[in-house]
Scaffold this motif. Structure first.
Motif, PDB file in Angstrom:
ATOM      1  N   UNK A   1       0.834  -1.204   0.000  1.00 13.50           N
ATOM      2  CA  UNK A   1       0.000   0.000   0.000  1.00 13.50           C
ATOM      3  C   UNK A   1       0.870   1.256   0.000  1.00 13.50           C
ATOM      4  N   UNK A   2       1.961   1.200   0.731  1.00  9.14           N
ATOM      5  CA  UNK A   2       2.848   2.358   0.817  1.00  9.14           C
ATOM      6  C   UNK A   2       3.495   2.637  -0.540  1.00  9.14           C
ATOM      7  N   UNK A   3       3.953   1.560  -1.212  1.00 14.55           N
ATOM      8  CA  UNK A   3       4.569   1.738  -2.533  1.00 14.55           C
ATOM      9  C   UNK A   3       3.531   2.247  -3.520  1.00 14.55           C
ATOM     10  N   UNK A   4       2.319   1.695  -3.442  1.00 17.95           N
ATOM     11  CA  UNK A   4       1.250   2.116  -4.344  1.00 17.95           C
ATOM     12  C   UNK A   4       0.926   3.594  -4.137  1.00 17.95           C
ATOM     13  N   UNK A   5       0.762   3.986  -2.875  1.00 15.48           N
ATOM     14  CA  UNK A   5       0.419   5.382  -2.567  1.00 15.48           C
ATOM     15  C   UNK A   5       1.535   6.316  -3.049  1.00 15.48           C
ATOM     16  N   UNK A   6       2.781   5.916  -2.797  1.00 13.00           N
ATOM     17  CA  UNK A   6       3.911   6.751  -3.197  1.00 13.00           C
ATOM     18  C   UNK A   6       3.900   6.971  -4.704  1.00 13.00           C
ATOM     19  N   UNK A   7       3.645   5.894  -5.426  1.00 11.31           N
ATOM     20  CA  UNK A   7       3.681   5.950  -6.878  1.00 11.31           C
ATOM     21  C   UNK A   7       2.479   6.718  -7.435  1.00 11.31           C
ATOM     22  N   UNK A   8       1.279   6.413  -6.906  1.00 15.94           N
ATOM     23  CA  UNK A   8       0.056   7.048  -7.419  1.00 15.94           C
ATOM     24  C   UNK A   8      -0.026   8.506  -7.025  1.00 15.94           C
ATOM     25  N   UNK A   9       0.365   8.826  -5.798  1.00 19.44           N
ATOM     26  CA  UNK A   9       0.140  10.175  -5.283  1.00 19.44           C
ATOM     27  C   UNK A   9       1.311  11.109  -5.589  1.00 19.44           C
ATOM     28  N   UNK A  10       2.535  10.678  -5.313  1.00 18.04           N
ATOM     29  CA  UNK A  10       3.656  11.608  -5.567  1.00 18.04           C
ATOM     30  C   UNK A  10       4.252  11.424  -6.956  1.00 18.04           C
ATOM     31  N   UNK A  11       4.100  10.227  -7.531  1.00 20.67           N
ATOM     32  CA  UNK A  11       4.630   9.985  -8.881  1.00 20.67           C
ATOM     33  C   UNK A  11       6.106   9.647  -8.902  1.00 20.67           C
ATOM     34  N   UNK A  12       6.569   9.233 -10.088  1.00 21.95           N
ATOM     35  CA  UNK A  12       7.977   8.888 -10.270  1.00 21.95           C
ATOM     36  C   UNK A  12       8.812  10.130 -10.556  1.00 21.95           C
ATOM     37  N   UNK A  13      10.089  10.061 -10.255  1.00 18.95           N
ATOM     38  CA  UNK A  13      11.021  11.097 -10.690  1.00 18.95           C
ATOM     39  C   UNK A  13      11.117  10.984 -12.206  1.00 18.95           C
ATOM     40  N   UNK A  14      11.072  12.120 -12.886  1.00 17.69           N
ATOM     41  CA  UNK A  14      11.098  12.107 -14.349  1.00 17.69           C
ATOM     42  C   UNK A  14      12.353  11.395 -14.855  1.00 17.69           C
ATOM     43  N   UNK A  15      12.170  10.446 -15.739  1.00 19.27           N
ATOM     44  CA  UNK A  15      13.313   9.727 -16.279  1.00 19.27           C
ATOM     45  C   UNK A  15      13.542   8.384 -15.608  1.00 19.27           C
ATOM     46  N   UNK A  16      12.978   8.189 -14.431  1.00 20.24           N
ATOM     47  CA  UNK A  16      13.086   6.894 -13.746  1.00 20.24           C
ATOM     48  C   UNK A  16      11.935   6.004 -14.221  1.00 20.24           C
ATOM     49  N   UNK A  17      12.277   4.842 -14.754  1.00 22.91           N
ATOM     50  CA  UNK A  17      11.236   3.946 -15.263  1.00 22.91           C
ATOM     51  C   UNK A  17      10.526   3.206 -14.144  1.00 22.91           C
ATOM     52  N   UNK A  18      11.291   2.765 -13.165  1.00 22.07           N
ATOM     53  CA  UNK A  18      10.720   1.979 -12.070  1.00 22.07           C
ATOM     54  C   UNK A  18      11.376   2.364 -10.757  1.00 22.07           C
ATOM     55  N   UNK A  19      10.575   2.692  -9.749  1.00 21.52           N
ATOM     56  CA  UNK A  19      11.172   2.923  -8.430  1.00 21.52           C
ATOM     57  C   UNK A  19      11.682   1.598  -7.845  1.00 21.52           C
ATOM     58  N   UNK A  20      12.555   1.716  -6.874  1.00 18.03           N
ATOM     59  CA  UNK A  20      13.122   0.532  -6.227  1.00 18.03           C
ATOM     60  C   UNK A  20      12.957   0.617  -4.715  1.00 18.03           C
ATOM     61  N   UNK A  21      12.513  -0.483  -4.119  1.00 17.03           N
ATOM     62  CA  UNK A  21      12.469  -0.575  -2.658  1.00 17.03           C
ATOM     63  C   UNK A  21      13.894  -0.870  -2.208  1.00 17.03           C
ATOM     64  N   UNK A  22      14.457   0.017  -1.387  1.00 15.97           N
ATOM     65  CA  UNK A  22      15.900  -0.011  -1.159  1.00 15.97           C
ATOM     66  C   UNK A  22      16.279  -0.058   0.317  1.00 15.97           C
ATOM     67  N   UNK A  23      16.242  -1.245   0.895  1.00 12.20           N
ATOM     68  CA  UNK A  23      16.638  -1.386   2.301  1.00 12.20           C
ATOM     69  C   UNK A  23      18.154  -1.432   2.436  1.00 12.20           C
ATOM     70  N   UNK A  24      18.608  -1.234   3.658  1.00 16.96           N
ATOM     71  CA  UNK A  24      20.039  -1.373   3.938  1.00 16.96           C
ATOM     72  C   UNK A  24      20.200  -2.605   4.814  1.00 16.96           C
ATOM     73  N   UNK A  25      21.000  -3.550   4.341  1.00 18.79           N
ATOM     74  CA  UNK A  25      21.142  -4.806   5.079  1.00 18.79           C
ATOM     75  C   UNK A  25      22.436  -4.804   5.885  1.00 18.79           C
ATOM     76  N   UNK A  26      22.423  -5.558   6.982  1.00 19.04           N
ATOM     77  CA  UNK A  26      23.570  -5.583   7.897  1.00 19.04           C
ATOM     78  C   UNK A  26      24.836  -6.164   7.269  1.00 19.04           C
ATOM     79  N   UNK A  27      25.969  -5.660   7.689  1.00 17.06           N
ATOM     80  CA  UNK A  27      27.261  -6.230   7.299  1.00 17.06           C
ATOM     81  C   UNK A  27      28.085  -6.443   8.569  1.00 17.06           C
TER      82      UNK A  27
END
Lengths: 334, 334
Positions: A103-129
């Protein structure tokens, strides 16, 4: 700077969200924090809160198991949708949610939209090292059937993030693959490898899943399906090992005593392997700054996500991405 | 029954292979074990060996980093190629190798061929679960760009293996996915889901990577790319956590003492998370029975793989697969 929090999202909502927000508000007096959610429930929890924290009432809540698109369309007064709308309307600089990821990804995409030129947003977590620096994974589940050019865009976005927010000079980009040799992998990785190699990014080649925790690169790019498998396997394995250990530690009186003696060390291990320490998952590529905190976020995780959000906004990462993708400097990468 | 071992393959070769073979030969006096490799090196190691173990000389060795197809074509006298050829010529019932995975898969495919009706073989390791039962993953890296029908064939092969070798009645088949809901995933998993649902297999639906260790199903099917990511993440995470723990356990005198007290428990955890305990990875779908032991296999792992090989041959799993895929009973599944 105004940071909005979906106060009702997440397994431990609203308590952990409110607590994390209060901690962060105390730490960062120059930031205004807006808790979006049910005022009647939230207000009593803010009795001792500092002045830079306030409530924005939202009548509805999107539950974790709701169908994302339907939920976003129907529950316009939900804390999640309202929070994203605030970012769209520039009433907030960023929204953080530990709620329903889809729902969060959907809302972000539908309501705020993509950055111009970006085809697909990416869910970008930071994993432990193991060195506690963390590695960003793009994409961990926003775009299931990715194309090679998407992976190049992920690499550009991730490089900007790592440089600006994580403070890494010339971030090393790795392509998630089944072996380090150039010819390895599926059709997608073979083509993506060529694209990345031709770019001016600091592409170090293929990386294997088992080496990521050793911090062999700063950013890992992959399709959303593989990235999600990677993320959830790491999470599941850490949880499983912790629970198997716990069982052993409570088995006998000797082991209980030993576990007590080891407590500080075990806590360090747990913290090091804890996602919360590394902040939330950025939705890279959407216009508004949206951070997805882990569903089981505690106050500490929310606090870490707020800290991360502040850095992201201060460095104006989204504008930099837009400029790189659209602008003259595009030649630099592609 | 004759079990051939590529004595020269693996990081600890030939010592661990010979040791594991001797242990197994003692345990199973009705089995003949043939060590394929450099006779001059192997012979002195067999001074105390039981009579049901022998050497077949192979003049060459394929190294771990050699390009698979080239290596198999050029090194016809290698222990790996000779071992697979023995299976093809019915001089052995099965070949076990801890050597170059790509070369082993290539040799199996080129020399023994596919089972009629199987489009793509699957590398099928058994991964640890908290209840120590283990779960078979098909495919963990043989076929990078899989089609939905391949996943159905993996499910059929895995079900036969789990029933016959692991002794599971009506094995539960799970489809590796990013969520449990039916509509989740990429194009491949959506189509595979329909195929599996229509089959008469005991398909339980999508499974998430983090739940596999909890033994939510007996067999996991997926494309070789995702399966490889899953496998290597599990492996990497277990190794990382063990090394992080070890660091904590040796940090102070108190923690060293505590770790000593916990030794039996820690050993149990290590064993439970150890692939070696679960045997090797079957190359399911090739005509000859080929088992890929982990590259870092110790004697115990080789011993476990020999035990697994015996069961596989005793139950004639390959004939059952051939019958299911080609025979009348095909209707039963498809």
């Amino acid at each position: 700077m105004i940071i909005a929090i979906d106060a009702m999202g997440g397994d431990l909502a609203p308590t952990s969200n409110v607590k994390g927000a209060i901690e962060a508000a105390r730490e960062m007096p120059d930031v205004r924090i807006v808790l979006v959610g049910d005022e009647a429930r939230l207000a009593p929890m803010l009795a001792q809160a500092p002045k830079n924290i306030e409530i924005r009432h939202a009548a509805e809540t999107i539950e974790a198991d709701e169908e994302p698109v339907k939920a976003v369309r129907r529950k316009r007064d939900s804390s999640l949708v309202l929070g994203v709308t605030m970012v769209k309307n520039k009433e907030a600089d960023v929204i953080i949610s530990a709620g329903n990821t889809g729902a969060f990804m959907t809302a972000a995409l539908l309501i705020t939209g993509r950055i111009k030129g970006i085809d697909r947003p990416a869910l970008s977590p930071i994993v432990p090292t193991t060195d506690a620096a963390g590695v960003m994974i793009l994409d961990a589940g926003a775009n299931m059937d990715a194309q090679p050019k998407h992976l190049l865009q992920y690499a550009i976005m991730g490089s900007i993030y790592a440089e600006k927010v994580m403070g890494v000079a010339r971030p090393r980009v790795g392509l998630l693959n089944v072996g380090t040799e150039e010819k390895k992998g599926n059709d997608l990785t073979k083509e993506a490898h060529s694209l990345l190699k031709e770019s001016s990014l600091n592409f170090i080649g293929n990386v294997e899943a088992r080496d990521i925790m050793e911090h062999v690169c700063d950013i890992v790019v992959c399709d959303g399906f593989s990235g999600n498998i990677l993320l959830k396997t790491m999470e599941g394995m850490a949880k499983t090992m912790m629970s198997v250990m716990k069982e052993e530690f409570t088995r006998t009186i000797t082991s209980q005593l030993a576990a007590m003696m080891l407590r500080p060390g075990l806590r360090r291990v747990k913290n090091q392997m804890d996602y919360a320490e590394y902040g939330g998952a950025l939705l890279m590529g959407v216009q508004g700054t949206c951070i997805k905190a882990h569903g089981s976020s505690n106050a500490r995780a929310i606090h870490a996500a707020i800290r991360q959000a502040k850095k992201f906004v201060e460095h104006d990462v989204n504008s930099l991405i837009a400029r790189e993708i659209q602008g003259e400097s595009r030649d630099e990468y592609v």
